[in-house]
Design an enzyme around this catalytic site. Structure first.
Site, PDB file in Angstrom:
ATOM      1  N   ARG A 270       8.701  31.640  -8.942  1.00 30.35           N
ATOM      2  CA  ARG A 270       9.570  31.356  -9.312  1.00 30.35           C
ATOM      3  C   ARG A 270       9.361  31.030  -6.980  1.00 30.35           C
ATOM      4  NH1 ARG A 270      15.296  32.445 -11.064  1.00 30.35           N
ATOM      5  NH2 ARG A 270      15.648  34.705  -9.400  1.00 30.35           N
TER       6      ARG A 270
ATOM      7  N   GLU B 257      20.184  26.648 -16.976  1.00 37.82           N
ATOM      8  CA  GLU B 257      20.523  27.559 -16.825  1.00 37.82           C
ATOM      9  C   GLU B 257      22.442  27.965 -16.454  1.00 37.82           C
ATOM     10  OE1 GLU B 257      19.476  30.258 -13.514  1.00 37.82           O
ATOM     11  OE2 GLU B 257      17.814  28.845 -12.202  1.00 37.82           O
TER      12      GLU B 257
ATOM     13  N   ASP C 227      23.035  33.101 -14.982  1.00 43.16           N
ATOM     14  CA  ASP C 227      23.658  32.091 -14.398  1.00 43.16           C
ATOM     15  C   ASP C 227      24.628  30.665 -15.593  1.00 43.16           C
ATOM     16  OD1 ASP C 227      23.671  31.898 -11.243  1.00 43.16           O
ATOM     17  OD2 ASP C 227      21.561  31.775 -12.214  1.00 43.16           O
TER      18      ASP C 227
ATOM     19  N   ASP D   1      -0.067  25.496  -1.964  1.00 42.56           N
ATOM     20  CA  ASP D   1      -1.446  25.492  -1.495  1.00 42.56           C
ATOM     21  C   ASP D   1      -2.172  27.247  -1.244  1.00 42.56           C
ATOM     22  OD1 ASP D   1      -2.013  22.721  -1.558  1.00 42.56           O
ATOM     23  OD2 ASP D   1      -0.726  23.101   0.540  1.00 42.56           O
TER      24      ASP D   1
ATOM     25  N   HIS E  20      15.780  35.008  -5.271  1.00 40.69           N
ATOM     26  CA  HIS E  20      16.742  36.069  -4.463  1.00 40.69           C
ATOM     27  C   HIS E  20      16.301  37.101  -3.793  1.00 40.69           C
ATOM     28  CE1 HIS E  20      20.060  33.921  -6.872  1.00 40.69           C
ATOM     29  NE2 HIS E  20      19.823  33.818  -7.586  1.00 40.69           N
TER      30      HIS E  20
END
Length: 258
Positions: free
Chosen positions: A75, A154, A180, A89, A50
Site C-alpha cells: 500500500r 474509504e 476512514d 521498480d 501509516h
C-alpha cells in the site's frame, strides 16, 4: 538467463476457491515480514501509508517474503506517480492505493502503473528489480499483466461512486476501509457501527456488480465473518504490530501484579 515472476494477486483471486485471508505488515521489519509470510496466510499487505516504510525498506521486505507462497501487496501512501514508479521498480507486483474517491483518480492510478502509450510510468526496467534487470523476457511489453492494481474505497464519496470506480479498466479490485469510512460518516473510531457495516456491504454489491473482486479490513472477528458471508473475496484480519502489542500486554497482565 530468463526469469519468471510470481502470479499477481489478481491472478490468485481468479484461481482461488475461497476468500484469501491476510494480515498487515506495519513494522517495517523484513524479519517480521518473513515470519508472517511463513504463517500460512494467503497474503500480506506491506504498508507505507501509516508505517515507517520507504522504497528501500519495502524492497527488503519483498525480498524477505519472496521464498514463501504468501503473496505480498504494497500500500503506497498516496497516488503519487513518482512513488508508484519507485515501488513498482523495486519489484512490487501488487499495489493498493488509498483514498481513491473518483473515477478520474482511479484512471490516474492505473496510468501510473502502465508504460506509454497506455500510461505514464517511467521506463527503467534495465535498472530495476521489477524486470530482474531485464532477465524477465519481454517485461516492457507485458508489464501491465505483471502488475495488479487495487484501489481503496474509504469515504462516503468513494462508496457513492464504487461501481464506476471498480469498472475502470486496469482496476483489478477494490478494498474497503471501514476506519476512514466511519470517520467520513461522522462515526470516528466506530468501524463496527451498524451504519458503517451497512455501507461496507453496500459497497460490496456495487463493486461486484462491476465484475470486480472486493476486499475489506476487519480486525473484529464478528465483523470479519459477516463480511466474508457478504461476499468479500479477500480480507485482512490482523496486523503484526497489533498482534505484538496485544500479546505483550497479555504477558504483562499474566505475570505482573496490578
Amino acid at each position: 538467463m530468463s526469469l519468471r515472476l510470481a502470479p499477481t494477486f489478481a491472478q490468485r483471486l481468479t484461481e482461488a476457491d475461497r476468500p484469501l485471508v491476510g494480515a498487515w505488515v506495519c513494522s517495517g521489519s523484513p524479519l517480521v515480514a518473513e515470519i508472517c509470510a511463513g504463517s500460512g496466510l494467503d497474503w500480506l499487505l506491506i504498508d507505507m501509508e501509516h508505517s515507517p516504510n520507504d522504497p528501500a525498506s519495502v524492497l527488503a521486505q519483498l525480498q524477505a517474503v519472496a521464498g514463501y507462497p504468501c503473496t505480498p501487496m504494497v500500500r503506497v501512501p498516496s497516488a503519487d506517480r513518482t512513488l508508484i514508479k519507485q515501488v513498482l521498480d523495486v519489484g512490487a507486483q501488487n499495489l493498493l492505493v488509498p483514498m481513491v474517491d473518483t473515477v478520474q483518480q482511479a484512471v490516474d492510478v492505473v496510468a501510473a502503473t502502465r508504460y506509454p502509450p497506455a500510461g505514464v510510468r517511467g521506463v527503467g526496467s534495465a535498472l530495476a528489480r521489477s524486470a530482474r534487470w531485464n532477465r524477465v523476457p519481454d517485461y516492457l511489453g507485458s508489464a501491465g499483466d505483471r502488475v495488479s492494481v487495487f484501489v481503496q474505497l474509504e469515504s462516503t464519496a468513494a462508496i457513492a461512486a464504487a461501481r464506476d470506480i471498480a469498472a475502470v479498466a486496469g482496476v483489478d479490485g477494490c478494498f474497503v476501509g471501514p476506519s476512514d469510512l466511519a470517520a467520513s460518516m461522522g462515526l470516528l473510531g466506530q468501524q463496527t457501527h451498524p451504519d458503517v457495516v451497512a455501507a461496507v456491504i453496500g459497497a460490496f454489491r456495487e463493486v461486484q456488480e462491476a465484475g470486480k473482486p472486493v476486499g475489506v479490513n476487519a480486525f473484529d472477528p464478528v465483523a470479519a465473518r459477516r463480511y466474508l458471508d457478504a461476499g468479500a473475496s479477500f480480507i485482512l484480519v490482523g496486523a503484526d504490530v497489533a498482534l505484538l502489542a496485544r500479546g505483550t500486554e497479555a504477558l504483562a497482565d499474566q505475570f505482573i501484579p496490578r
